[in-house]
Design an enzyme around this catalytic site. Structure first.
Site, PDB file in Angstrom:
ATOM      1  CB  SER A  85      -9.458 -61.655 -92.209  1.00  0.00           C
ATOM      2  OG  SER A  85      -8.583 -62.742 -92.616  1.00  0.00           O
ATOM      3  NE  ARG A 128     -12.777 -64.806 -96.118  1.00  0.00           N
ATOM      4  CZ  ARG A 128     -11.919 -65.975 -96.256  1.00  0.00           C
ATOM      5  NH1 ARG A 128     -11.806 -66.866 -97.490  1.00  0.00           N
ATOM      6  NH2 ARG A 128     -11.332 -66.358 -95.111  1.00  0.00           N
ATOM      7  CD  GLU A 161     -13.003 -61.631 -94.474  1.00  0.00           C
ATOM      8  OE1 GLU A 161     -14.070 -61.856 -94.109  1.00  0.00           O
ATOM      9  OE2 GLU A 161     -11.786 -61.928 -94.378  1.00  0.00           O
TER      10      GLU A 161
HETATM   11  N1  EPU Z   1       1.896 -63.280 -92.170  1.00  0.00           N
HETATM   12  C1  EPU Z   1       2.723 -62.703 -92.011  1.00  0.00           C
HETATM   13  N2  EPU Z   1       2.750 -61.627 -90.528  1.00  0.00           N
HETATM   14  C2  EPU Z   1       0.868 -61.484 -90.028  1.00  0.00           C
HETATM   15  C3  EPU Z   1       0.536 -62.690 -90.976  1.00  0.00           C
HETATM   16  C4  EPU Z   1       0.441 -63.115 -91.479  1.00  0.00           C
HETATM   17  O1  EPU Z   1       3.946 -62.530 -92.625  1.00  0.00           O
HETATM   18  O2  EPU Z   1       1.129 -61.148 -89.426  1.00  0.00           O
HETATM   19  C5  EPU Z   1       1.789 -64.335 -93.736  1.00  0.00           C
HETATM   20  C6  EPU Z   1       2.272 -65.969 -92.411  1.00  0.00           C
HETATM   21  O3  EPU Z   1       3.693 -66.307 -92.379  1.00  0.00           O
HETATM   22  C7  EPU Z   1       1.898 -66.275 -93.912  1.00  0.00           C
HETATM   23  C8  EPU Z   1       0.669 -66.178 -94.872  1.00  0.00           C
HETATM   24  O4  EPU Z   1       1.297 -64.629 -94.373  1.00  0.00           O
HETATM   25  O5  EPU Z   1       3.098 -66.736 -94.629  1.00  0.00           O
HETATM   26  C9  EPU Z   1      -0.646 -66.399 -94.674  1.00  0.00           C
HETATM   27  O6  EPU Z   1      -0.822 -65.984 -93.245  1.00  0.00           O
HETATM   28  P1  EPU Z   1      -2.006 -67.216 -92.690  1.00  0.00           P
HETATM   29  O7  EPU Z   1      -2.018 -68.244 -93.071  1.00  0.00           O
HETATM   30  O8  EPU Z   1      -1.837 -66.747 -91.803  1.00  0.00           O
HETATM   31  O9  EPU Z   1      -3.924 -66.536 -93.333  1.00  0.00           O
HETATM   32  P2  EPU Z   1      -3.878 -65.077 -94.446  1.00  0.00           P
HETATM   33  O10 EPU Z   1      -3.939 -65.261 -95.801  1.00  0.00           O
HETATM   34  O11 EPU Z   1      -3.298 -64.395 -93.258  1.00  0.00           O
HETATM   35  C10 EPU Z   1      -6.590 -65.954 -94.612  1.00  0.00           C
HETATM   36  C11 EPU Z   1      -7.856 -65.880 -94.511  1.00  0.00           C
HETATM   37  C12 EPU Z   1      -8.041 -66.262 -93.297  1.00  0.00           C
HETATM   38  C13 EPU Z   1      -8.190 -67.788 -93.023  1.00  0.00           C
HETATM   39  C14 EPU Z   1      -6.534 -68.402 -92.800  1.00  0.00           C
HETATM   40  C15 EPU Z   1      -5.852 -70.049 -93.284  1.00  0.00           C
HETATM   41  C16 EPU Z   1      -8.003 -64.105 -96.036  1.00  0.00           C
HETATM   42  C17 EPU Z   1      -8.776 -62.892 -95.494  1.00  0.00           C
HETATM   43  N3  EPU Z   1      -7.851 -65.104 -94.294  1.00  0.00           N
HETATM   44  O12 EPU Z   1      -5.889 -65.430 -94.153  1.00  0.00           O
HETATM   45  O13 EPU Z   1      -9.534 -66.245 -92.886  1.00  0.00           O
HETATM   46  O14 EPU Z   1      -8.790 -68.292 -91.448  1.00  0.00           O
HETATM   47  O15 EPU Z   1      -6.233 -67.959 -94.517  1.00  0.00           O
HETATM   48  O16 EPU Z   1      -6.841 -69.991 -94.423  1.00  0.00           O
HETATM   49  O17 EPU Z   1      -8.055 -64.690 -96.865  1.00  0.00           O
HETATM   50  C18 EPU Z   1     -11.162 -64.048 -92.416  1.00  0.00           C
HETATM   51  O18 EPU Z   1     -11.335 -64.603 -93.464  1.00  0.00           O
HETATM   52  O19 EPU Z   1     -11.980 -64.113 -91.307  1.00  0.00           O
HETATM   53  C19 EPU Z   1     -10.075 -65.615 -91.652  1.00  0.00           C
HETATM   54  C20 EPU Z   1      -9.446 -65.495 -90.474  1.00  0.00           C
END
Ligand code: EPU
Length: 336
Positions: A236, A162, A332
């Protein structure tokens, strides 16, 4: 070109924050941008794309220059690749769909990300195992002060998680005019992300296609992430924090359900959403500012929240995550 005065920016930021800009004008060409840069030379100015990664905490006592440079063009191709140039003001998802229709592969995992083409290199957008740095060939950007057009190669952008040179070293100096992507004629699918595989299975997909991957991503995103048309948000709000392997092991021993992903350099990226949820914030709401009930990493504006309300909530979240886990969350979203 029309210059408007004292207009609300509510419809121009996906958080739906109601601040006012003293001057507002949109440009569709480089020449129009130059004209506006001259007109606004004595004032403060902020270039806005889709407005999907910004939190306004105050009125803009200057100019908003809205980038509406359009157009998608196939500029070159060889046996394996097409080189496609898109104007910075093209809606990102519309661009993804345009590529999928023509069977150009590489951006299907990035379906439904809000915002415009210009933001894609700015913050190296990424989702479901793919980042823009993997498909960006080069971009043209205009230096606001020197009034010069510069070409940035992929390497020049110094992409990170990012991150790019436009978010740091050259912050607020360049206007991205267009971006050229190098896309594959034969897809190389990336379905390493568990949720995509599960969704494809649930959809009963036997033969992979970029359309199927895109549809799976659209389904996953729609089920977890609030649509800014209905609930204000900027995706995010924080980055997933990186910690040393040692720190990760210590935390994992204490919290066996901790979610982390190994980086190639041996460090570990922690799921900030999990950390925030564990601190009890998921679904929290105070006034119209809240923490999304299906994804704790996303902060939301239910209607009339002020930027400062969202900012205060974010600060309380950072504090509690720091206290519980000793991990510092970094924003972010850009702050104005
Ligand atoms: N999780 C939780 N609780 C929550 C949210 C997530 O336990 O409330 C756990 C999920 O169960 C999972 C892990 O965290 O095991 C990762 O969650 P998720 O797959 O939703 O992805 P993320 O790491 O929260 C990142 C990006 C997103 C992108 C997704 C999918 C960042 C800051 N965010 O989110 O990007 O869509 O991966 O690749 O890296 C954005 O940048 O605006 C964005 C939405």
């Amino acid at each position: 070109m029309q210059v408007e005065q004292n207009i609300s920016l509510r419809q121009f930021n996906s958080f739906g924050i109601d601040v006012t800009a003293r001057r507002f004008a949109a440009f569709q060409t480089e020449a129009e941008l130059q004209e506006l840069l001259h007109a606004s030379a004595q004032d403060q100015r902020l270039v806005l794309g889709g407005g999907s990664n910004i939190l306004f905490t105050k009125d803009v006592d200057g100019w908003i220059l809205k980038n509406e440079i359009k157009g998608i063009e196939l500029i070159k191709e060889d046996d394996a690749f097409v080189y496609v140039r898109a104007g910075a003001g093209v809606n990102w998802h519309a661009f993804v769909l345009y590529c999928i229709e023509r069977n150009w592969a590489g951006v299907e995992n990035l379906s439904l990300i809000p915002g415009n083409v210009g933001a894609s290199p700015m913050q190296n957008i990424g989702a479901y195992g793919v980042e823009i740095k993997e498909v960006m060939e080069e971009l043209e950007a205009y230096h606001m002060h020197d009034e010069a057009k510069i070409i940035f190669s992929n390497k020049d952008c110094a992409f990170g998680y990012r991150e790019s040179v436009f978010k740091r070293t050259y912050r607020n100096q360049f206007v991205i005019l267009n971006v050229t992507y190098k896309l594959r004629k034969q897809p190389v699918f990336n379905i390493s992300y568990g949720a995509i595989r599960e969704e494809l299975e649930a959809m009963g997909i036997k033969e992979l296609s970029i359309k199927a991957v895109s549809n799976a991503v659209i389904k996953i995103r729609s089920s977890k992430l609030p649509d800014p048309k209905f609930i204000g948000n900027a995706g995010s709000f924080f980055k997933n924090p990186t910690v040393s392997k040692q720190r990760y092991d210590a935390l994992k021993a204490q919290y066996p359900l901790l979610v982390g992903y190994a980086n190639t350099d041996g460090t570990v990226k922690l799921a900030a959403g999990w950390l925030i949820e564990q601190c009890g914030w998921k679904g929290y709401r105070k006034g119209d500012a809240g923490c999304h009930a299906k994804q704790a990493l996303v902060l939301v504006n239910y209607g009339t929240a002020k930027g400062i309300d969202v900012l205060e909530l974010s600060e309380a979240i950072v504090k509690s995550v720091e206290e519980k886990f000793g991990v510092e969350l970094e924003r972010e979203v850009n702050l104005y």
